[in-house]
Design an enzyme around this catalytic site. Structure first.
Site, PDB file in Angstrom:
ATOM      1  N   LYS A  14       0.834  -1.213   0.000  1.00 28.87           N
ATOM      2  CA  LYS A  14       0.000   0.000   0.000  1.00 28.87           C
ATOM      3  C   LYS A  14       0.867   1.261   0.000  1.00 28.87           C
ATOM      4  CE  LYS A  14      -2.319  -0.832   3.829  1.00 28.87           C
ATOM      5  NZ  LYS A  14      -1.676  -2.094   4.261  1.00 28.87           N
ATOM      6  N   ARG A  89      -9.257   1.081   9.331  1.00 30.64           N
ATOM      7  CA  ARG A  89      -8.804  -0.284   9.617  1.00 30.64           C
ATOM      8  C   ARG A  89      -9.796  -1.048  10.490  1.00 30.64           C
ATOM      9  NH1 ARG A  89      -2.785   0.620   9.054  1.00 30.64           N
ATOM     10  NH2 ARG A  89      -1.668  -1.250   9.703  1.00 30.64           N
ATOM     11  N   ARG A 128      11.519  -6.383   4.730  1.00 31.17           N
ATOM     12  CA  ARG A 128      11.459  -4.947   5.031  1.00 31.17           C
ATOM     13  C   ARG A 128      12.118  -4.660   6.379  1.00 31.17           C
ATOM     14  NH1 ARG A 128       5.634  -2.151   5.072  1.00 31.17           N
ATOM     15  NH2 ARG A 128       5.514  -2.805   7.231  1.00 31.17           N
ATOM     16  N   ARG A 134      12.306  -1.255  10.818  1.00 28.33           N
ATOM     17  CA  ARG A 134      11.116  -0.788  11.518  1.00 28.33           C
ATOM     18  C   ARG A 134      10.908  -1.606  12.779  1.00 28.33           C
ATOM     19  NH1 ARG A 134       5.540   0.240   8.266  1.00 28.33           N
ATOM     20  NH2 ARG A 134       4.721  -0.804  10.108  1.00 28.33           N
ATOM     21  N   ARG A 145       0.103  -8.593  13.870  1.00 31.33           N
ATOM     22  CA  ARG A 145      -0.537  -7.635  12.947  1.00 31.33           C
ATOM     23  C   ARG A 145      -1.400  -8.363  11.905  1.00 31.33           C
ATOM     24  NH1 ARG A 145       4.696  -5.101  11.405  1.00 31.33           N
ATOM     25  NH2 ARG A 145       3.685  -3.940   9.754  1.00 31.33           N
TER      26      ARG A 145
HETATM   27  P1  AMP Z   1       1.308   0.646   9.232  1.00 30.76           P
HETATM   28  O1  AMP Z   1       2.492   1.510   8.975  1.00 30.76           O
HETATM   29  O2  AMP Z   1       0.108   1.041   8.416  1.00 30.76           O
HETATM   30  O3  AMP Z   1       1.606  -0.822   9.144  1.00 30.76           O
HETATM   31  O4  AMP Z   1       0.866   0.921  10.759  1.00 30.76           O
HETATM   32  C1  AMP Z   1       1.753   0.672  11.832  1.00 30.76           C
HETATM   33  C2  AMP Z   1       0.976   0.647  13.135  1.00 30.76           C
HETATM   34  O5  AMP Z   1       0.339   1.923  13.350  1.00 30.76           O
HETATM   35  C3  AMP Z   1      -0.149  -0.364  13.213  1.00 30.76           C
HETATM   36  O6  AMP Z   1       0.284  -1.662  13.562  1.00 30.76           O
HETATM   37  C4  AMP Z   1      -1.039   0.255  14.291  1.00 30.76           C
HETATM   38  O7  AMP Z   1      -0.480   0.065  15.585  1.00 30.76           O
HETATM   39  C5  AMP Z   1      -0.924   1.751  13.974  1.00 30.76           C
HETATM   40  N1  AMP Z   1      -1.976   2.155  13.021  1.00 30.76           N
HETATM   41  C6  AMP Z   1      -1.804   2.562  11.724  1.00 30.76           C
HETATM   42  N2  AMP Z   1      -2.975   2.867  11.156  1.00 30.76           N
HETATM   43  C7  AMP Z   1      -3.930   2.648  12.095  1.00 30.76           C
HETATM   44  C8  AMP Z   1      -5.357   2.759  12.107  1.00 30.76           C
HETATM   45  N3  AMP Z   1      -6.051   3.152  11.027  1.00 30.76           N
HETATM   46  N4  AMP Z   1      -5.996   2.442  13.264  1.00 30.76           N
HETATM   47  C9  AMP Z   1      -5.326   2.062  14.354  1.00 30.76           C
HETATM   48  N5  AMP Z   1      -3.992   1.906  14.407  1.00 30.76           N
HETATM   49  C10 AMP Z   1      -3.289   2.195  13.279  1.00 30.76           C
END
Ligand code: AMP
Length: 191
Positions: A14, A89, A128, A134, A145
């Site tokens: 994404k 989400r 990654r 990260r 996740r």
């Molecule tokens: P990502 O970079 O999109 O994989 O997001 C990393 C982390 O940020 C996730 O595992 C959640 O802890 C938090 N996070 C990102 N987007 C959301 C969302 N829409 N709702 C809740 N937590 C989020």
């Protein structure tokens, strides 16, 4: 205002695709994960709150997330819309976003769902982790996740399918091909 909502599991691509779409669509990428990481780096209250959830691979509470998105979408660069990456989400976030759309007089252009098989996803995330370092890309958090995604985010696929907005894209193709398929989906959604 038009919004493209990119759906897909962690590791589906994404972020990569949203960054490419930015230039093509002249819309900014709004990635909630990046916004949380930015707040974390600045060590402000929102960042500190988000960290405990992110470290565990859990979702940050809906009200906090929706407030942050509302604030971000009110900024001038989002005046014509945005590419949403990682939001919504949960069903509660999707419903809250629908109300926000009504306030903003905006519409969802299309919801591309970048589909990739789960074993390919885990391998990508581990790769990654090695490249970007990260903090939440370790094996335990990745598994968590994935479970959170299955339980809390996959119901959104039906939510947007029922609205007629969901378009499935094969995410197990070269980046440029995925981008082309996305642009096609956006063009269809814009009609
Ligand atoms: P990502 O970079 O999109 O994989 O997001 C990393 C982390 O940020 C996730 O595992 C959640 O802890 C938090 N996070 C990102 N987007 C959301 C969302 N829409 N709702 C809740 N937590 C989020």
């Amino acid at each position: 205002m038009k919004y493209v909502i990119l759906m897909g599991a962690p590791g589906a691509g994404k972020g990569t695709q949203a960054r490419l779409l930015e230039a093509a669509l002249h819309l900014p990428q709004v990635a909630t994960g990046d916004l949380f990481r930015h707040n974390l780096k600045n060590q402000n209250r929102l960042g500190q709150l988000a960290q405990s959830y992110m470290d565990r691979g859990e979702l940050v509470p809906d009200d906090v997330t929706v407030d942050m998105v509302r604030e971000r979408l009110s900024q001038p660069d989002c005046a014509t819309g945005a590419i949403l990456d990682g939001f919504p989400r949960t069903l509660a976030q999707a419903v809250a976003f629908d109300s926000l759309l009504a306030e903003l007089n905006g519409r969802i252009c299309v919801v591309p769902y970048i589909h990739v098989d789960v074993d390919v996803l885990v391998a990508r995330l581990l790769q990654r982790a090695a490249i970007e370092g990260r903090a939440d890309d370790n094996e335990e958090t990745i598994q968590k996740r994935m479970v959170v995604y299955q339980q809390q985010t996959t119901p959104l696929l039906d939510y947007y399918r029922e609205k007629g907005a969901l378009v499935q894209i094969n995410g197990d193709q070269p980046v440029a091909q995925v981008q082309q398929d996305l642009l096609h989906a956006v063009a269809m959604g814009s009609q």
